[in-house]
Design an enzyme around this catalytic site. Sequence first.
Site, PDB file in Angstrom:
ATOM      1  N   TYR A 100      -0.614  49.097 -88.256  1.00 55.37           N
ATOM      2  CA  TYR A 100       0.195  48.544 -89.358  1.00 55.37           C
ATOM      3  C   TYR A 100       1.227  47.524 -88.849  1.00 55.37           C
ATOM      4  O   TYR A 100       1.174  46.343 -89.220  1.00 55.37           O
ATOM      5  CB  TYR A 100       0.872  49.732 -90.068  1.00 55.37           C
ATOM      6  N   ASN A 105      -7.538  51.487 -79.362  1.00 57.88           N
ATOM      7  CA  ASN A 105      -8.718  52.367 -79.344  1.00 57.88           C
ATOM      8  C   ASN A 105      -9.184  52.710 -80.765  1.00 57.88           C
ATOM      9  O   ASN A 105     -10.094  53.506 -80.934  1.00 57.88           O
ATOM     10  CB  ASN A 105      -8.449  53.647 -78.539  1.00 57.88           C
ATOM     11  N   SER A 147      12.269  54.271 -82.428  1.00 58.47           N
ATOM     12  CA  SER A 147      12.438  54.660 -83.832  1.00 58.47           C
ATOM     13  C   SER A 147      13.855  55.138 -84.074  1.00 58.47           C
ATOM     14  O   SER A 147      14.495  55.700 -83.168  1.00 58.47           O
ATOM     15  CB  SER A 147      11.450  55.788 -84.131  1.00 58.47           C
ATOM     16  N   TYR A 203       7.320  64.304 -81.694  1.00 56.17           N
ATOM     17  CA  TYR A 203       7.212  62.850 -81.881  1.00 56.17           C
ATOM     18  C   TYR A 203       8.524  62.177 -81.466  1.00 56.17           C
ATOM     19  O   TYR A 203       8.529  61.232 -80.664  1.00 56.17           O
ATOM     20  CB  TYR A 203       6.878  62.520 -83.346  1.00 56.17           C
ATOM     21  N   LYS A 245       9.695  59.713 -78.145  1.00 58.97           N
ATOM     22  CA  LYS A 245      10.343  58.389 -78.200  1.00 58.97           C
ATOM     23  C   LYS A 245      11.560  58.367 -77.266  1.00 58.97           C
ATOM     24  O   LYS A 245      11.783  57.382 -76.543  1.00 58.97           O
ATOM     25  CB  LYS A 245      10.781  58.056 -79.631  1.00 58.97           C
ATOM     26  N   ASN A 274       4.335  59.238 -95.955  1.00 59.33           N
ATOM     27  CA  ASN A 274       5.496  58.370 -96.188  1.00 59.33           C
ATOM     28  C   ASN A 274       5.585  57.957 -97.659  1.00 59.33           C
ATOM     29  O   ASN A 274       4.588  57.933 -98.380  1.00 59.33           O
ATOM     30  CB  ASN A 274       5.444  57.142 -95.274  1.00 59.33           C
TER      31      ASN A 274
HETATM   32  P1  NAD Z   1      -0.345  52.678 -86.553  1.00 56.08           P
HETATM   33  O1  NAD Z   1      -0.938  54.026 -86.408  1.00 56.08           O
HETATM   34  O2  NAD Z   1      -0.730  51.878 -87.758  1.00 56.08           O
HETATM   35  O3  NAD Z   1      -0.647  51.784 -85.271  1.00 56.08           O
HETATM   36  C1  NAD Z   1      -0.764  52.349 -83.991  1.00 56.08           C
HETATM   37  C2  NAD Z   1      -1.994  51.734 -83.334  1.00 56.08           C
HETATM   38  O4  NAD Z   1      -2.112  52.254 -82.013  1.00 56.08           O
HETATM   39  C3  NAD Z   1      -3.289  52.050 -84.075  1.00 56.08           C
HETATM   40  O5  NAD Z   1      -4.042  50.873 -84.226  1.00 56.08           O
HETATM   41  C4  NAD Z   1      -4.007  53.037 -83.138  1.00 56.08           C
HETATM   42  O6  NAD Z   1      -5.407  52.932 -83.255  1.00 56.08           O
HETATM   43  C5  NAD Z   1      -3.478  52.604 -81.783  1.00 56.08           C
HETATM   44  N1  NAD Z   1      -3.462  53.658 -80.750  1.00 56.08           N
HETATM   45  C6  NAD Z   1      -2.941  54.905 -80.832  1.00 56.08           C
HETATM   46  N2  NAD Z   1      -3.108  55.553 -79.675  1.00 56.08           N
HETATM   47  C7  NAD Z   1      -3.738  54.701 -78.827  1.00 56.08           C
HETATM   48  C8  NAD Z   1      -4.175  54.786 -77.474  1.00 56.08           C
HETATM   49  N3  NAD Z   1      -4.043  55.919 -76.768  1.00 56.08           N
HETATM   50  N4  NAD Z   1      -4.743  53.701 -76.922  1.00 56.08           N
HETATM   51  C9  NAD Z   1      -4.926  52.552 -77.632  1.00 56.08           C
HETATM   52  N5  NAD Z   1      -4.530  52.420 -78.914  1.00 56.08           N
HETATM   53  C10 NAD Z   1      -3.952  53.481 -79.505  1.00 56.08           C
HETATM   54  O7  NAD Z   1       1.242  52.856 -86.485  1.00 56.08           O
HETATM   55  P2  NAD Z   1       2.401  51.819 -86.818  1.00 56.08           P
HETATM   56  O8  NAD Z   1       3.068  52.273 -88.050  1.00 56.08           O
HETATM   57  O9  NAD Z   1       1.922  50.450 -86.722  1.00 56.08           O
HETATM   58  O10 NAD Z   1       3.397  52.148 -85.612  1.00 56.08           O
HETATM   59  C11 NAD Z   1       3.374  51.405 -84.399  1.00 56.08           C
HETATM   60  C12 NAD Z   1       4.405  51.987 -83.455  1.00 56.08           C
HETATM   61  O11 NAD Z   1       5.691  51.956 -84.074  1.00 56.08           O
HETATM   62  C13 NAD Z   1       4.170  53.439 -83.065  1.00 56.08           C
HETATM   63  O12 NAD Z   1       4.511  53.602 -81.705  1.00 56.08           O
HETATM   64  C14 NAD Z   1       5.122  54.205 -83.952  1.00 56.08           C
HETATM   65  O13 NAD Z   1       5.515  55.425 -83.369  1.00 56.08           O
HETATM   66  C15 NAD Z   1       6.289  53.240 -84.026  1.00 56.08           C
HETATM   67  N6  NAD Z   1       7.106  53.435 -85.225  1.00 56.08           N
HETATM   68  C16 NAD Z   1       6.513  53.383 -86.449  1.00 56.08           C
HETATM   69  C17 NAD Z   1       7.282  53.582 -87.591  1.00 56.08           C
HETATM   70  C18 NAD Z   1       6.632  53.553 -88.943  1.00 56.08           C
HETATM   71  O14 NAD Z   1       7.247  54.010 -89.905  1.00 56.08           O
HETATM   72  N7  NAD Z   1       5.451  53.039 -89.132  1.00 56.08           N
HETATM   73  C19 NAD Z   1       8.654  53.833 -87.481  1.00 56.08           C
HETATM   74  C20 NAD Z   1       9.228  53.852 -86.201  1.00 56.08           C
HETATM   75  C21 NAD Z   1       8.436  53.650 -85.079  1.00 56.08           C
HETATM   76  C1  UD1 Z   2       9.441  59.697 -91.517  1.00 54.67           C
HETATM   77  C2  UD1 Z   2       9.525  60.534 -90.270  1.00 54.67           C
HETATM   78  C3  UD1 Z   2      10.232  59.724 -89.201  1.00 54.67           C
HETATM   79  C4  UD1 Z   2       9.490  58.403 -88.964  1.00 54.67           C
HETATM   80  C5  UD1 Z   2       9.427  57.672 -90.318  1.00 54.67           C
HETATM   81  C6  UD1 Z   2       8.721  56.362 -90.257  1.00 54.67           C
HETATM   82  C7  UD1 Z   2       9.600  62.860 -91.040  1.00 54.67           C
HETATM   83  C8  UD1 Z   2      10.433  64.080 -91.195  1.00 54.67           C
HETATM   84  N1  UD1 Z   2      10.222  61.772 -90.565  1.00 54.67           N
HETATM   85  O1  UD1 Z   2      10.742  59.331 -91.885  1.00 54.67           O
HETATM   86  O2  UD1 Z   2      10.286  60.451 -87.999  1.00 54.67           O
HETATM   87  O3  UD1 Z   2      10.165  57.620 -88.001  1.00 54.67           O
HETATM   88  O4  UD1 Z   2       8.750  58.500 -91.267  1.00 54.67           O
HETATM   89  O5  UD1 Z   2       7.330  56.525 -90.214  1.00 54.67           O
HETATM   90  O6  UD1 Z   2       8.407  62.863 -91.304  1.00 54.67           O
HETATM   91  N2  UD1 Z   2       9.771  61.214 -99.773  1.00 54.67           N
HETATM   92  C9  UD1 Z   2       9.507  61.832-100.985  1.00 54.67           C
HETATM   93  N3  UD1 Z   2       8.203  62.058-101.318  1.00 54.67           N
HETATM   94  C10 UD1 Z   2       7.149  61.690-100.529  1.00 54.67           C
HETATM   95  C11 UD1 Z   2       7.430  61.053 -99.287  1.00 54.67           C
HETATM   96  C12 UD1 Z   2       8.753  60.847 -98.935  1.00 54.67           C
HETATM   97  O7  UD1 Z   2      10.413  62.182-101.727  1.00 54.67           O
HETATM   98  O8  UD1 Z   2       5.986  61.924-100.883  1.00 54.67           O
HETATM   99  C13 UD1 Z   2      11.175  60.945 -99.409  1.00 54.67           C
HETATM  100  C14 UD1 Z   2      11.632  61.623 -98.137  1.00 54.67           C
HETATM  101  O9  UD1 Z   2      12.161  62.894 -98.404  1.00 54.67           O
HETATM  102  C15 UD1 Z   2      12.689  60.623 -97.627  1.00 54.67           C
HETATM  103  C16 UD1 Z   2      12.175  59.267 -98.105  1.00 54.67           C
HETATM  104  O10 UD1 Z   2      11.280  59.560 -99.178  1.00 54.67           O
HETATM  105  O11 UD1 Z   2      13.927  60.867 -98.247  1.00 54.67           O
HETATM  106  C17 UD1 Z   2      11.418  58.502 -97.028  1.00 54.67           C
HETATM  107  O12 UD1 Z   2      10.419  59.334 -96.494  1.00 54.67           O
HETATM  108  P1  UD1 Z   2       9.326  58.804 -95.440  1.00 54.67           P
HETATM  109  O13 UD1 Z   2       8.735  57.549 -95.928  1.00 54.67           O
HETATM  110  O14 UD1 Z   2       8.417  59.943 -95.142  1.00 54.67           O
HETATM  111  O15 UD1 Z   2      10.194  58.430 -94.150  1.00 54.67           O
HETATM  112  P2  UD1 Z   2      11.237  59.347 -93.343  1.00 54.67           P
HETATM  113  O16 UD1 Z   2      11.240  60.738 -93.807  1.00 54.67           O
HETATM  114  O17 UD1 Z   2      12.524  58.617 -93.361  1.00 54.67           O
END
Ligand code: NAD
Ligand code: UD1
Length: 336
Positions: free
Chosen positions: A11, A32, A124, A148, A152, A198
């Site tokens: 993403y 992968n 994060s 998780y 980080k 989410n």
């Molecule tokens: P995502 O799952 O969409 O993307 C992660 C990608 O990494 C995927 O394409 C997956 O196939 C690949 N991948 C996973 N393990 C692998 C491995 N061992 N080798 C090669 N490829 C691998 O997730 P995202 O939302 O794009 O998140 C990207 C990064 O940002 C992650 O490290 C995530 O923890 C961090 N992050 C995401 C959020 C969020 O809300 N999306 C918030 C904070 C931090």
């Molecule tokens: C979650 C993760 C956090 C991660 C982040 C981004 C948990 C406990 N935390 O954060 O570690 O970094 O995603 O990927 O999973 N909500 C609803 N109904 C739903 C979904 C969410 O009410 O179906 C509410 C939640 O309670 C929160 C807000 O929406 O108040 C955002 O939730 P979400 O999108 O899951 O993100 P985080 O909980 O902030």
Amino acid sequence: MNILVTGGAGYIGSHTCVELLNAGHRVVVFDNFCNSFPEAVRRVETITGKSLALVEGDIRDRAAIEQALRQYQCEAVIHFAGLKAVGESVAKPLEYYDNNVVGTIRLLEAMQATGVKTIVFSSSATVYGMPQFLPYREDHPLSATNPYGRGKIMVEEILRDFHVAQPDSRIALLRYFNPVGAHESGLIGEDPQGVPNNLMPFVTQVAIGKRDRLNIWGGDYETPDGTGVRDYIHVTDLAIGHVKALEYLQKPQCFAVNLGSGQGHSVFDVVKAFEQTSGKNIPYKIEPRRPGDLPAYYADVTLAKSVLDWEATRSLKTMCADSWRWQMNNPNGFRA
Ligand code: NAD
Ligand code: UD1
């Protein structure tokens, strides 16, 4: 610059590839596909009109990363690859530590062996844990309540230690707040497998009729309307933050910086903004709080502004409109 993007089919990675290509960089995606599809990379090429290299491989395979770094003469790595489901990390801690922590160590070894000194890491806001003050500033103490988040923090510490041992390394620890939205083209976006955890993907699936209603996890928090408050950031703003971080890494350093909007929005704010931009009604029910959820948090974005010359510019309405366009155009995500 030639840049290896681990997890570049995911993403945030795919949106960052668009901004890197637009800024004139050359991109090698290393993924992968455990949580993504090659189709996302093809669509990045469609959006930008530029091609990129794609290597299918696992970050725990040091030789495969080394080979890619050498073959494409990479000068920097942006490291997104990782598993990201908090609940799953509690059930499968070893899998999470292996993929996210051991995988990063293998990547650093490959970088060391090939002389690549620059890395941007996806951290994060979860590393801050229970707020001792808000907004979270980068010097807020770090703590985690699940594997998780602990992973980080561990990787941040490993990268700081790595910088001490390799003072010529250039390392950015980007602490993302809540990324939502999609590219304005509607061609790439978040594609969760199964029931979304989410908020935004759940809302868009309710709007398109895949789910009956939104469950709001808690209506009795000490927030203005009782629902949880978060700092939502448009994924394109976040992607641009990576380009800025790379530009800033011209000299050796290791620094952490928040990437958020600096504003808190409640679940009701998101639902209202989504209803207004999509014209769809989002039925909901208030349910008990989700274990592990914090009431409210948002970013202090002063450092990002001053150091990276970056700030988020896209509004909550734009985040909702773009998420909705992506969902409408791609009801089954990247699957045909
Ligand atoms: P995502 O799952 O969409 O993307 C992660 C990608 O990494 C995927 O394409 C997956 O196939 C690949 N991948 C996973 N393990 C692998 C491995 N061992 N080798 C090669 N490829 C691998 O997730 P995202 O939302 O794009 O998140 C990207 C990064 O940002 C992650 O490290 C995530 O923890 C961090 N992050 C995401 C959020 C969020 O809300 N999306 C918030 C904070 C931090
Ligand atoms: C979650 C993760 C956090 C991660 C982040 C981004 C948990 C406990 N935390 O954060 O570690 O970094 O995603 O990927 O999973 N909500 C609803 N109904 C739903 C979904 C969410 O009410 O179906 C509410 C939640 O309670 C929160 C807000 O929406 O108040 C955002 O939730 P979400 O999108 O899951 O993100 P985080 O909980 O902030």
